[in-house]
Design an enzyme around this catalytic site. Structure first.
Site, PDB file in Angstrom:
ATOM      1  N   ARG A 184       0.819  -1.206   0.000  1.00  9.35           N
ATOM      2  CA  ARG A 184       0.000   0.000   0.000  1.00  9.35           C
ATOM      3  C   ARG A 184       0.857   1.262   0.000  1.00  9.35           C
ATOM      4  NH1 ARG A 184      -5.125  -1.651   3.311  1.00  9.35           N
ATOM      5  NH2 ARG A 184      -6.312   0.253   3.507  1.00  9.35           N
ATOM      6  N   ARG A 227      -8.219   8.598   4.795  1.00 14.02           N
ATOM      7  CA  ARG A 227      -7.792   7.361   4.131  1.00 14.02           C
ATOM      8  C   ARG A 227      -7.684   7.565   2.623  1.00 14.02           C
ATOM      9  NH1 ARG A 227     -11.436   2.573   5.832  1.00 14.02           N
ATOM     10  NH2 ARG A 227     -12.863   4.049   6.765  1.00 14.02           N
ATOM     11  N   ARG A 270     -21.130   0.108   6.121  1.00  8.66           N
ATOM     12  CA  ARG A 270     -20.471  -1.211   6.241  1.00  8.66           C
ATOM     13  C   ARG A 270     -20.673  -1.796   7.640  1.00  8.66           C
ATOM     14  NH1 ARG A 270     -14.556  -1.785   4.073  1.00  8.66           N
ATOM     15  NH2 ARG A 270     -14.234   0.160   5.219  1.00  8.66           N
ATOM     16  N   ARG A 291     -16.976  -0.655  12.036  1.00 10.97           N
ATOM     17  CA  ARG A 291     -15.584  -0.348  12.329  1.00 10.97           C
ATOM     18  C   ARG A 291     -15.467   1.090  12.843  1.00 10.97           C
ATOM     19  NH1 ARG A 291     -12.266  -2.146   6.973  1.00 10.97           N
ATOM     20  NH2 ARG A 291     -11.159  -0.233   7.540  1.00 10.97           N
TER      21      ARG A 291
HETATM   22  P1  ADP Z   1     -12.956  -2.547   0.976  1.00  5.54           P
HETATM   23  O1  ADP Z   1     -12.516  -3.894   1.514  1.00  5.54           O
HETATM   24  O2  ADP Z   1     -12.406  -2.249  -0.385  1.00  5.54           O
HETATM   25  O3  ADP Z   1     -12.724  -1.421   1.937  1.00  5.54           O
HETATM   26  P2  ADP Z   1     -15.654  -3.652   1.291  1.00  5.54           P
HETATM   27  O4  ADP Z   1     -15.651  -4.889   0.472  1.00  5.54           O
HETATM   28  O5  ADP Z   1     -15.575  -3.816   2.767  1.00  5.54           O
HETATM   29  O6  ADP Z   1     -14.532  -2.618   0.758  1.00  5.54           O
HETATM   30  O7  ADP Z   1     -16.983  -2.844   0.877  1.00  5.54           O
HETATM   31  C1  ADP Z   1     -17.333  -1.623   1.561  1.00  5.54           C
HETATM   32  C2  ADP Z   1     -18.828  -1.635   1.812  1.00  5.54           C
HETATM   33  O8  ADP Z   1     -19.531  -1.460   0.570  1.00  5.54           O
HETATM   34  C3  ADP Z   1     -19.371  -2.927   2.426  1.00  5.54           C
HETATM   35  O9  ADP Z   1     -20.388  -2.585   3.321  1.00  5.54           O
HETATM   36  C4  ADP Z   1     -19.906  -3.719   1.213  1.00  5.54           C
HETATM   37  O10 ADP Z   1     -21.021  -4.533   1.581  1.00  5.54           O
HETATM   38  C5  ADP Z   1     -20.331  -2.602   0.269  1.00  5.54           C
HETATM   39  N1  ADP Z   1     -20.047  -2.888  -1.147  1.00  5.54           N
HETATM   40  C6  ADP Z   1     -18.991  -3.567  -1.662  1.00  5.54           C
HETATM   41  N2  ADP Z   1     -19.049  -3.579  -3.022  1.00  5.54           N
HETATM   42  C7  ADP Z   1     -20.151  -2.860  -3.355  1.00  5.54           C
HETATM   43  C8  ADP Z   1     -20.766  -2.487  -4.604  1.00  5.54           C
HETATM   44  N3  ADP Z   1     -20.247  -2.861  -5.774  1.00  5.54           N
HETATM   45  N4  ADP Z   1     -21.912  -1.742  -4.561  1.00  5.54           N
HETATM   46  C9  ADP Z   1     -22.433  -1.350  -3.364  1.00  5.54           C
HETATM   47  N5  ADP Z   1     -21.908  -1.658  -2.177  1.00  5.54           N
HETATM   48  C10 ADP Z   1     -20.784  -2.405  -2.152  1.00  5.54           C
HETATM   49  P1  AMP Z   2      -8.496  -1.979   5.537  1.00 10.71           P
HETATM   50  O1  AMP Z   2      -9.164  -3.038   6.363  1.00 10.71           O
HETATM   51  O2  AMP Z   2      -7.737  -2.536   4.363  1.00 10.71           O
HETATM   52  O3  AMP Z   2      -9.423  -0.849   5.183  1.00 10.71           O
HETATM   53  O4  AMP Z   2      -7.363  -1.362   6.492  1.00 10.71           O
HETATM   54  C1  AMP Z   2      -7.692  -0.664   7.680  1.00 10.71           C
HETATM   55  C2  AMP Z   2      -6.510   0.162   8.132  1.00 10.71           C
HETATM   56  O5  AMP Z   2      -5.408  -0.699   8.479  1.00 10.71           O
HETATM   57  C3  AMP Z   2      -5.941   1.150   7.115  1.00 10.71           C
HETATM   58  O6  AMP Z   2      -6.657   2.380   7.076  1.00 10.71           O
HETATM   59  C4  AMP Z   2      -4.511   1.331   7.637  1.00 10.71           C
HETATM   60  O7  AMP Z   2      -4.490   2.197   8.762  1.00 10.71           O
HETATM   61  C5  AMP Z   2      -4.172  -0.069   8.145  1.00 10.71           C
HETATM   62  N1  AMP Z   2      -3.498  -0.868   7.088  1.00 10.71           N
HETATM   63  C6  AMP Z   2      -3.976  -1.970   6.462  1.00 10.71           C
HETATM   64  N2  AMP Z   2      -3.078  -2.442   5.574  1.00 10.71           N
HETATM   65  C7  AMP Z   2      -2.003  -1.611   5.638  1.00 10.71           C
HETATM   66  C8  AMP Z   2      -0.758  -1.542   4.966  1.00 10.71           C
HETATM   67  N3  AMP Z   2      -0.420  -2.415   4.019  1.00 10.71           N
HETATM   68  N4  AMP Z   2       0.096  -0.528   5.303  1.00 10.71           N
HETATM   69  C9  AMP Z   2      -0.220   0.343   6.254  1.00 10.71           C
HETATM   70  N5  AMP Z   2      -1.380   0.354   6.919  1.00 10.71           N
HETATM   71  C10 AMP Z   2      -2.264  -0.606   6.618  1.00 10.71           C
END
Ligand code: ADP
Ligand code: AMP
Length: 216
Positions: free
Chosen positions: A88, A171, A127, A160
């Site tokens: 990242r 972010r 979410r 979260r």
């Molecule tokens: P990331 O892991 O990239 O942060 P998530 O998979 O956790 O994203 O998705 C963020 C939120 O959006 C979740 O609540 C999920 O259910 C919803 N979501 C994911 N993909 C879509 C989509 N294509 N359209 C609408 N909502 C989505």
């Molecule tokens: P995510 O679940 O991927 O949205 O990650 C949640 C948080 O964890 C991010 O906003 C960062 O603070 C931290 N994080 C996750 N992966 C990384 C990474 N590869 N490098 C630094 N921080 C990370």
């Protein structure tokens, strides 16, 4: 299959990772989940990472790189893995590239979920995550059958602490400044498969499996 899934916070990486691991049964390595697990267990690393995560900043490379590298070097990643949330930053990408060069790891493709940023606030604030099995839901776009309860394991759903508008802003800044160069780097090497992640979940899934079908 050895894959990285990359995209902005809320793009759908966790959601599409669930689809991939259900179909191909490969290890899912989510660095966000790994950090949240350390926080829940109140380890030293978890306590350090927590302050950065709550502010919406990346956890420093000095903490992240050795932690993730240790996981990637475990035996189960030799044949297949799905890496979600790493690399990242440019320093993380360099370490990853070095591992490829040393043949400590292989890589088939980088799945890039490209999303219109205007979609993200609603996705992130709605979410919900299962405390037990980490399944991802959304209050509107992917609701559980019973509010607050995971369909798959009956676990409690929670929001979260970093899924706020303020943290998303931070972010996205980190994403633009630190992660976009990583995507460009993998693009130059020819690994990137781009998917339009602004579509609804079913259509993103269909695009994803079309791309994965070509890789297998
Ligand atoms: P990331 O892991 O990239 O942060 P998530 O998979 O956790 O994203 O998705 C963020 C939120 O959006 C979740 O609540 C999920 O259910 C919803 N979501 C994911 N993909 C879509 C989509 N294509 N359209 C609408 N909502 C989505
Ligand atoms: P995510 O679940 O991927 O949205 O990650 C949640 C948080 O964890 C991010 O906003 C960062 O603070 C931290 N994080 C996750 N992966 C990384 C990474 N590869 N490098 C630094 N921080 C990370």
């Amino acid at each position: 299959m050895k894959l990285i899934i990359i995209g902005a916070p809320g793009a759908g990486k966790g959601t599409m990772s669930e689809e991939i691991i259900n179909k191909y049964n490969i290890p899912h390595i989510s660095t966000g989940d790994m950090f949240r697990d350390q926080i829940a267990r109140q380890t030293e690393l978890g306590l350090k990472a927590k302050e950065y995560i709550e502010r919406g900043e990346l956890v420093p490379d000095s903490i992240t790189i050795s932690f993730v590298k240790e996981r990637l070097l475990q035996d189960d990643c030799k044949t297949s893995y799905l890496l979600d949330g790493f690399p990242r930053s440019e320093a993380q990408a360099e370490v990853f590239a070095q591992m490829l060069e040393n043949k400590e790891l292989g890589l088939d493709a980088v799945i890039y979920l490209e999303v219109d940023f205007s979609k993200l606030i609603e996705r992130v604030t709605g979410r919900r995550i299962c405390r037990n099995c980490k399944s991802v839901y959304h209050t509107v776009f992917s609701p559980s059958k019973v509010e607050g309860v995971c369909d798959k394991c009956g676990g409690e759903l929670y929001q979260r602490p970093d899924d706020t508008e303020e943290s998303l802003k931070q972010r996205l800044e980190a994403y633009n400044e630190e992660t976009m160069p990583v995507i460009k780097y993998f693009e130059k090497l020819g690994y990137v498969k781009k998917i339009d992640a602004s579509q609804d979940i079913e259509n993103v899934k269909a695009s994803l499996f079309e791309v994965l079908g070509d890789i297998k």
